[in-house]
Design an enzyme around this catalytic site. Structure first.
Site, PDB file in Angstrom:
ATOM      1  N   ASN A 111       0.820  -1.208   0.000  1.00  0.00           N
ATOM      2  CA  ASN A 111       0.000   0.000   0.000  1.00  0.00           C
ATOM      3  C   ASN A 111       0.856   1.261   0.000  1.00  0.00           C
ATOM      4  O   ASN A 111       1.934   1.299   0.580  1.00  0.00           O
ATOM      5  CB  ASN A 111      -0.950  -0.012   1.200  1.00  0.00           C
ATOM      6  CG  ASN A 111      -1.945  -1.142   1.079  1.00  0.00           C
ATOM      7  OD1 ASN A 111      -2.156  -1.648  -0.007  1.00  0.00           O
ATOM      8  ND2 ASN A 111      -2.532  -1.555   2.189  1.00  0.00           N
ATOM      9  N   HIS A 128       5.853  -0.463  -2.519  1.00  0.00           N
ATOM     10  CA  HIS A 128       5.442   0.353  -3.670  1.00  0.00           C
ATOM     11  C   HIS A 128       5.484   1.854  -3.359  1.00  0.00           C
ATOM     12  O   HIS A 128       4.852   2.653  -4.049  1.00  0.00           O
ATOM     13  CB  HIS A 128       4.049  -0.064  -4.152  1.00  0.00           C
ATOM     14  CG  HIS A 128       4.044  -1.420  -4.790  1.00  0.00           C
ATOM     15  ND1 HIS A 128       2.931  -2.206  -4.905  1.00  0.00           N
ATOM     16  CD2 HIS A 128       5.049  -2.142  -5.359  1.00  0.00           C
ATOM     17  CE1 HIS A 128       3.250  -3.356  -5.502  1.00  0.00           C
ATOM     18  NE2 HIS A 128       4.526  -3.332  -5.775  1.00  0.00           N
ATOM     19  N   CYS A 136      14.159  10.493  -5.724  1.00  0.00           N
ATOM     20  CA  CYS A 136      15.015  10.701  -6.897  1.00  0.00           C
ATOM     21  C   CYS A 136      15.208   9.362  -7.596  1.00  0.00           C
ATOM     22  O   CYS A 136      15.561   8.362  -6.951  1.00  0.00           O
ATOM     23  CB  CYS A 136      16.358  11.273  -6.451  1.00  0.00           C
ATOM     24  SG  CYS A 136      17.559  11.265  -7.811  1.00  0.00           S
ATOM     25  N   SER A 199      -4.166  -9.713  -3.591  1.00  0.00           N
ATOM     26  CA  SER A 199      -4.497 -10.690  -4.634  1.00  0.00           C
ATOM     27  C   SER A 199      -3.246 -11.462  -5.054  1.00  0.00           C
ATOM     28  O   SER A 199      -3.325 -12.415  -5.820  1.00  0.00           O
ATOM     29  CB  SER A 199      -5.095  -9.979  -5.854  1.00  0.00           C
ATOM     30  OG  SER A 199      -4.132  -9.080  -6.398  1.00  0.00           O
ATOM     31  N   ASN A 223      -8.283 -13.093   3.703  1.00  0.00           N
ATOM     32  CA  ASN A 223      -8.875 -12.381   2.568  1.00  0.00           C
ATOM     33  C   ASN A 223     -10.379 -12.669   2.582  1.00  0.00           C
ATOM     34  O   ASN A 223     -10.838 -13.602   3.235  1.00  0.00           O
ATOM     35  CB  ASN A 223      -8.250 -12.866   1.250  1.00  0.00           C
ATOM     36  CG  ASN A 223      -8.371 -11.847   0.125  1.00  0.00           C
ATOM     37  OD1 ASN A 223      -9.453 -11.327  -0.146  1.00  0.00           O
ATOM     38  ND2 ASN A 223      -7.281 -11.557  -0.543  1.00  0.00           N
ATOM     39  N   ALA A 241      -9.969  -7.569   6.899  1.00  0.00           N
ATOM     40  CA  ALA A 241      -8.702  -7.282   7.576  1.00  0.00           C
ATOM     41  C   ALA A 241      -8.928  -6.717   8.991  1.00  0.00           C
ATOM     42  O   ALA A 241      -8.267  -7.126   9.944  1.00  0.00           O
ATOM     43  CB  ALA A 241      -7.905  -6.289   6.731  1.00  0.00           C
TER      44      ALA A 241
END
Ligand code: NAD
Length: 258
Positions: A111, A128, A136, A199, A223, A241
């Protein structure tokens, strides 16, 4: 359900190095939609082209202009809106308490919303990136933005002169080397992974599950629906969750007989 939570608590208690890995499903109850699954924005609008990094590299100025002028995909607009005022939910706070009390050693999240850090978790690897940071592309220097998000292309990096972009990893963009190495180190140390709300389709992040499995790490999947990961998970817990982490916290802290 109570029995399964009790089982997870036992496994956590017995483990030497437990890692939690989260995906977009972790933040759905904070009002942020996932990409895939029944409530996913791609399910709603269709899957976009997966080449945003190459678009960015071709013409960074146009990339920033498109965002400022809102000439971007509907799914990005919806995600941006939902991220604006999102706050951690009780599950994020329960997860933070699990880390603080050393039941889990680290959190690897796909996330970009920063909600784990906002909830107080410390050893968080945002594989991510984080939407409230710049990075940079040449030397990986990060700049924390706070509440202010730029709408024009930032100046080149003050250290190396490289191109600066949002820290969030675009489709087709390599994961920064330092982050990938840190994630891999956590996987190599782990003997238990709790995978929540992913997923397990986005590479290379999802590949970490298969590496862990090949090294003998147990995987618990949480899940609301079964995924690709279910085939290699040691057990599957059908739960949202938030309630999973809140129930687990209650089990671990109300009951010391594990
Ligand atoms: P995904 O969108 O591919 O899948 C989401 C998963 O969450 C699905 O399997 C779905 O069944 C599950 N889910 C939905 N609601 C849930 C709930 N309440 N509790 C538990 N599970 C729930 O997400 P992904 O695997 O993380 O991969 C997609 C990419 O999307 C990631 O790279 C991530 O960066 C990006 N993303 C991030 C955010 C965010 O930062 N909050 C939001 C959307 C997308």
């Amino acid at each position: 359900m109570k029995k399964k939570i009790n089982q997870v608590a036992k496994l956590l208690f017995e483990s030497n190095y437990a890692v939690v890995m989260t995906g977009a499903g972790m933040s759905v109850e904070s009002g942020i939609p996932p990409f895939r699954g029944t409530t996913g924005i791609w399910t709603k609008y269709g899957q976009p082209k997966m080449d945003s990094f190459s678009d960015f590299k071709k013409n960074p100025t146009k990339w920033w202009d498109d965002r400022r002028n809102l000439t971007i995909d509907k799914h990005i607009m919806e995600l941006r809106e939902s991220l604006k005022n999102a706050k951690p939910h009780l599950g994020h706070y329960s997860l933070c308490k699990l880390e603080k009390n050393k039941y889990i050693k680290s959190i690897i999240t796909q996330n970009i919303d920063g909600l784990d850090l906002m909830a107080g978790s410390k050893n968080v690897i945002e594989i991510h990136g984080n939407r409230k940071r710049l990075r940079c592309l040449s030397c990986n220097k990060r700049i924390n933005l706070g509440e202010y998000l730029p709408v024009y292309a930032p100046e080149p990096c003050e250290i190396c002169g490289g191109t600066v972009k949002f820290d969030t990893v675009l489709f087709g963009e390599p994961i920064p080397k330092d982050i990938m190495e840190k994630s891999r180190q956590e996987i190599d140390k782990s003997d238990l992974i709790i995978a929540v709300g992913t997923s397990a389709t986005v590479r290379p992040a999802s590949g970490l599950f298969w590496i862990a499995k090949s090294q003998g790490t147990q995987i618990i999947e949480v899940n609301i629906e079964k995924t690709k990961l279910t085939t290699i998970s040691d057990f599957f817990i059908s739960s949202k969750a938030k309630s999973f982490f809140v129930d687990l916290e209650n089990e671990l802290f109300a009951n010391s007989n594990h």
